[in-house]
Design a protein around this motif. Structure first.
Motif, PDB file in Angstrom:
ATOM      1  N   LEU A  10      -0.647  -5.254  13.669  1.00 21.80           N
ATOM      2  CA  LEU A  10      -0.132  -4.056  14.342  1.00 21.80           C
ATOM      3  C   LEU A  10       1.373  -4.164  14.612  1.00 21.80           C
ATOM      4  O   LEU A  10       2.090  -3.166  14.518  1.00 21.80           O
ATOM      5  N   ARG A  11       1.852  -5.364  14.918  1.00 17.58           N
ATOM      6  CA  ARG A  11       3.301  -5.535  15.100  1.00 17.58           C
ATOM      7  C   ARG A  11       4.028  -5.315  13.781  1.00 17.58           C
ATOM      8  O   ARG A  11       5.106  -4.729  13.748  1.00 17.58           O
ATOM      9  N   LEU A  12       3.436  -5.766  12.682  1.00 15.46           N
ATOM     10  CA  LEU A  12       4.027  -5.497  11.374  1.00 15.46           C
ATOM     11  C   LEU A  12       4.038  -3.995  11.100  1.00 15.46           C
ATOM     12  O   LEU A  12       5.054  -3.458  10.640  1.00 15.46           O
ATOM     13  N   ALA A  13       2.955  -3.303  11.400  1.00 13.49           N
ATOM     14  CA  ALA A  13       2.898  -1.851  11.194  1.00 13.49           C
ATOM     15  C   ALA A  13       3.992  -1.161  12.014  1.00 13.49           C
ATOM     16  O   ALA A  13       4.698  -0.276  11.511  1.00 13.49           O
ATOM     17  N   ASP A  14       4.157  -1.567  13.262  1.00  9.11           N
ATOM     18  CA  ASP A  14       5.209  -0.981  14.105  1.00  9.11           C
ATOM     19  C   ASP A  14       6.587  -1.250  13.514  1.00  9.11           C
ATOM     20  O   ASP A  14       7.453  -0.375  13.504  1.00  9.11           O
ATOM     21  N   PHE A  15       6.789  -2.460  12.995  1.00  7.62           N
ATOM     22  CA  PHE A  15       8.061  -2.811  12.381  1.00  7.62           C
ATOM     23  C   PHE A  15       8.313  -1.963  11.128  1.00  7.62           C
ATOM     24  O   PHE A  15       9.434  -1.490  10.902  1.00  7.62           O
ATOM     25  N   LEU A  16       7.273  -1.747  10.325  1.00  9.68           N
ATOM     26  CA  LEU A  16       7.432  -0.938   9.114  1.00  9.68           C
ATOM     27  C   LEU A  16       7.887   0.474   9.445  1.00  9.68           C
ATOM     28  O   LEU A  16       8.623   1.098   8.669  1.00  9.68           O
ATOM     29  N   ASP A  17       7.472   0.986  10.608  1.00 11.55           N
ATOM     30  CA  ASP A  17       7.914   2.320  11.025  1.00 11.55           C
ATOM     31  C   ASP A  17       9.424   2.395  11.226  1.00 11.55           C
ATOM     32  O   ASP A  17       9.994   3.484  11.257  1.00 11.55           O
ATOM     33  N   THR A  18      10.084   1.255  11.352  1.00 11.90           N
ATOM     34  CA  THR A  18      11.542   1.240  11.555  1.00 11.90           C
ATOM     35  C   THR A  18      12.318   1.050  10.255  1.00 11.90           C
ATOM     36  O   THR A  18      13.544   1.150  10.258  1.00 11.90           O
ATOM     37  N   ILE A  19      11.629   0.772   9.158  1.00 14.48           N
ATOM     38  CA  ILE A  19      12.284   0.495   7.877  1.00 14.48           C
ATOM     39  C   ILE A  19      12.594   1.813   7.173  1.00 14.48           C
ATOM     40  O   ILE A  19      11.689   2.638   6.973  1.00 14.48           O
ATOM     41  N   SER A 111      -2.317   0.664  -4.912  1.00 15.00           N
ATOM     42  CA  SER A 111      -3.499   1.128  -5.618  1.00 15.00           C
ATOM     43  C   SER A 111      -3.302   0.977  -7.118  1.00 15.00           C
ATOM     44  O   SER A 111      -2.223   1.249  -7.646  1.00 15.00           O
ATOM     45  N   ASP A 112      -4.353   0.569  -7.808  1.00 13.26           N
ATOM     46  CA  ASP A 112      -4.291   0.510  -9.261  1.00 13.26           C
ATOM     47  C   ASP A 112      -5.299   1.482  -9.880  1.00 13.26           C
ATOM     48  O   ASP A 112      -5.599   1.425 -11.052  1.00 13.26           O
ATOM     49  N   GLU A 113      -5.802   2.372  -9.062  1.00 18.18           N
ATOM     50  CA  GLU A 113      -6.736   3.398  -9.512  1.00 18.18           C
ATOM     51  C   GLU A 113      -6.218   4.749  -9.060  1.00 18.18           C
ATOM     52  O   GLU A 113      -5.336   4.832  -8.210  1.00 18.18           O
ATOM     53  N   GLU A 114      -6.789   5.819  -9.632  1.00 20.68           N
ATOM     54  CA  GLU A 114      -6.336   7.156  -9.266  1.00 20.68           C
ATOM     55  C   GLU A 114      -6.438   7.366  -7.755  1.00 20.68           C
ATOM     56  O   GLU A 114      -5.531   7.835  -7.120  1.00 20.68           O
ATOM     57  N   TYR A 115      -7.575   6.983  -7.180  1.00 22.16           N
ATOM     58  CA  TYR A 115      -7.694   7.017  -5.724  1.00 22.16           C
ATOM     59  C   TYR A 115      -8.728   5.986  -5.303  1.00 22.16           C
ATOM     60  O   TYR A 115      -9.888   6.077  -5.679  1.00 22.16           O
ATOM     61  N   ASP A 116      -8.292   5.012  -4.580  1.00 23.32           N
ATOM     62  CA  ASP A 116      -9.225   4.013  -4.050  1.00 23.32           C
ATOM     63  C   ASP A 116      -9.011   3.812  -2.559  1.00 23.32           C
ATOM     64  O   ASP A 116      -9.524   2.879  -1.980  1.00 23.32           O
ATOM     65  N   GLY A 117      -8.242   4.704  -1.935  1.00 18.99           N
ATOM     66  CA  GLY A 117      -8.015   4.620  -0.502  1.00 18.99           C
ATOM     67  C   GLY A 117      -6.805   3.796  -0.115  1.00 18.99           C
ATOM     68  O   GLY A 117      -6.454   3.738   1.052  1.00 18.99           O
ATOM     69  N   LYS A 118      -6.171   3.154  -1.099  1.00 20.53           N
ATOM     70  CA  LYS A 118      -4.976   2.344  -0.817  1.00 20.53           C
ATOM     71  C   LYS A 118      -3.735   3.152  -1.169  1.00 20.53           C
ATOM     72  O   LYS A 118      -3.761   4.003  -2.043  1.00 20.53           O
ATOM     73  N   PRO A 119      -2.614   2.861  -0.506  1.00 19.45           N
ATOM     74  CA  PRO A 119      -1.363   3.532  -0.883  1.00 19.45           C
ATOM     75  C   PRO A 119      -0.956   3.161  -2.303  1.00 19.45           C
ATOM     76  O   PRO A 119      -1.282   2.081  -2.796  1.00 19.45           O
ATOM     77  N   ALA A 123       4.507   4.358  -2.145  1.00 21.96           N
ATOM     78  CA  ALA A 123       4.228   4.661  -0.736  1.00 21.96           C
ATOM     79  C   ALA A 123       5.438   4.351   0.144  1.00 21.96           C
ATOM     80  O   ALA A 123       6.211   3.439  -0.133  1.00 21.96           O
ATOM     81  N   SER A 124       5.566   5.114   1.191  1.00 23.82           N
ATOM     82  CA  SER A 124       6.636   4.886   2.164  1.00 23.82           C
ATOM     83  C   SER A 124       6.208   3.787   3.132  1.00 23.82           C
ATOM     84  O   SER A 124       5.011   3.479   3.251  1.00 23.82           O
ATOM     85  N   PRO A 125       7.172   3.210   3.870  1.00 22.85           N
ATOM     86  CA  PRO A 125       6.778   2.214   4.874  1.00 22.85           C
ATOM     87  C   PRO A 125       5.850   2.813   5.933  1.00 22.85           C
ATOM     88  O   PRO A 125       4.929   2.141   6.406  1.00 22.85           O
ATOM     89  N   ALA A 126       6.051   4.067   6.276  1.00 18.13           N
ATOM     90  CA  ALA A 126       5.185   4.717   7.269  1.00 18.13           C
ATOM     91  C   ALA A 126       3.757   4.857   6.746  1.00 18.13           C
ATOM     92  O   ALA A 126       2.794   4.667   7.500  1.00 18.13           O
ATOM     93  N   GLU A 127       3.595   5.168   5.454  1.00 22.19           N
ATOM     94  CA  GLU A 127       2.256   5.279   4.871  1.00 22.19           C
ATOM     95  C   GLU A 127       1.546   3.926   4.866  1.00 22.19           C
ATOM     96  O   GLU A 127       0.356   3.846   5.153  1.00 22.19           O
ATOM     97  N   VAL A 128       2.284   2.867   4.568  1.00 22.25           N
ATOM     98  CA  VAL A 128       1.686   1.535   4.580  1.00 22.25           C
ATOM     99  C   VAL A 128       1.355   1.123   6.017  1.00 22.25           C
ATOM    100  O   VAL A 128       0.326   0.506   6.265  1.00 22.25           O
ATOM    101  N   ALA A 129       2.197   1.505   6.969  1.00 20.21           N
ATOM    102  CA  ALA A 129       1.913   1.214   8.379  1.00 20.21           C
ATOM    103  C   ALA A 129       0.604   1.881   8.810  1.00 20.21           C
ATOM    104  O   ALA A 129      -0.228   1.257   9.487  1.00 20.21           O
ATOM    105  N   VAL A 130       0.393   3.116   8.393  1.00 24.35           N
ATOM    106  CA  VAL A 130      -0.866   3.816   8.708  1.00 24.35           C
ATOM    107  C   VAL A 130      -2.036   3.095   8.054  1.00 24.35           C
ATOM    108  O   VAL A 130      -3.101   2.920   8.669  1.00 24.35           O
ATOM    109  N   HIS A 131      -1.859   2.654   6.825  1.00 23.03           N
ATOM    110  CA  HIS A 131      -2.902   1.914   6.092  1.00 23.03           C
ATOM    111  C   HIS A 131      -3.285   0.636   6.857  1.00 23.03           C
ATOM    112  O   HIS A 131      -4.471   0.325   7.014  1.00 23.03           O
ATOM    113  N   ARG A 133      -2.853   0.071  10.112  1.00 19.21           N
ATOM    114  CA  ARG A 133      -3.526   0.464  11.361  1.00 19.21           C
ATOM    115  C   ARG A 133      -4.971   0.888  11.102  1.00 19.21           C
ATOM    116  O   ARG A 133      -5.867   0.579  11.891  1.00 19.21           O
ATOM    117  N   ASN A 134      -5.202   1.605  10.005  1.00 22.74           N
ATOM    118  CA  ASN A 134      -6.578   2.009   9.656  1.00 22.74           C
ATOM    119  C   ASN A 134      -7.444   0.782   9.387  1.00 22.74           C
ATOM    120  O   ASN A 134      -8.609   0.741   9.793  1.00 22.74           O
TER     121      ASN A 134
END
Length: 150
Positions: A10-19, A111-119, A123-131, A133-134
């Motif tokens: 979670l600290r990494l996710a918060d940090f990614l929000d600042t990148i 993600s290495d597939e059309e959609y597998d739930g991964k960014p 992806a932006s740092p904010a999208e990875v941060a959400v990933h 947190r999820n």
């Protein structure tokens, strides 16, 4: 089974929000030059795990961005051998975040597939941060399963 260090994630996710988006590339540990002191040079981009190596909390645990990837700092781990490289990444993910191989791949590889739930790799740092947190809140999807860490 290792205990996942959710607070660290979670600290990494918060940090990614600042990148800034221009400094983030989910598809690459790091681009360009970076200093051995952990600082990323002006204009250098890095992925989520790459940016984690710049955080003092994780550097204190030994996490380093090495010239050929990421790992826990140790003279015996400096190698360009691909097998050793991925072993170092797995060891670092396990030691710093308590992640299995499948959890490492779920969180820190695009993600290495059309959609597998991964960014995807753009992806932006904010999208990875959400990933991240999820994952902390819900774990991995049931169909991902656990892999052997060896």
């Amino acid at each position: 089974m290792e205990e996942i260090h959710k607070a660290r994630l979670l600290r990494l996710a918060d940090f990614l929000d600042t990148i800034p988006e221009k400094s983030f590339d989910f598809a690459c540990w790091v681009s360009g030059e970076f200093g051995d002191d952990g600082a990323l040079s002006c204009g250098t981009t890095a992925c989520a795990f790459g940016w984690a190596t710049t955080m003092p909390e994780f550097r204190a645990l030994g996490l380093r961005l090495l010239k050929d990837g990421v790992g826990i700092a140790s003279p015996s781990l400096i190698s360009t051998n691909e097998t050793t490289y991925w072993k170092r990444v797995r060891e670092a993910a396990k030691e710093v975040f308590g992640l299995s191989v499948s959890e490492l791949e779920w969180l820190f590889t695009p993600s290495d597939e059309e959609y597998d739930g991964k960014p995807e790799d753009d992806a932006s740092p904010a999208e990875v941060a959400v990933h991240i947190r999820n994952f902390v809140a819900n774990g991995m999807p049931c169909d991902e399963g656990e892999e052997d860490d060896s």
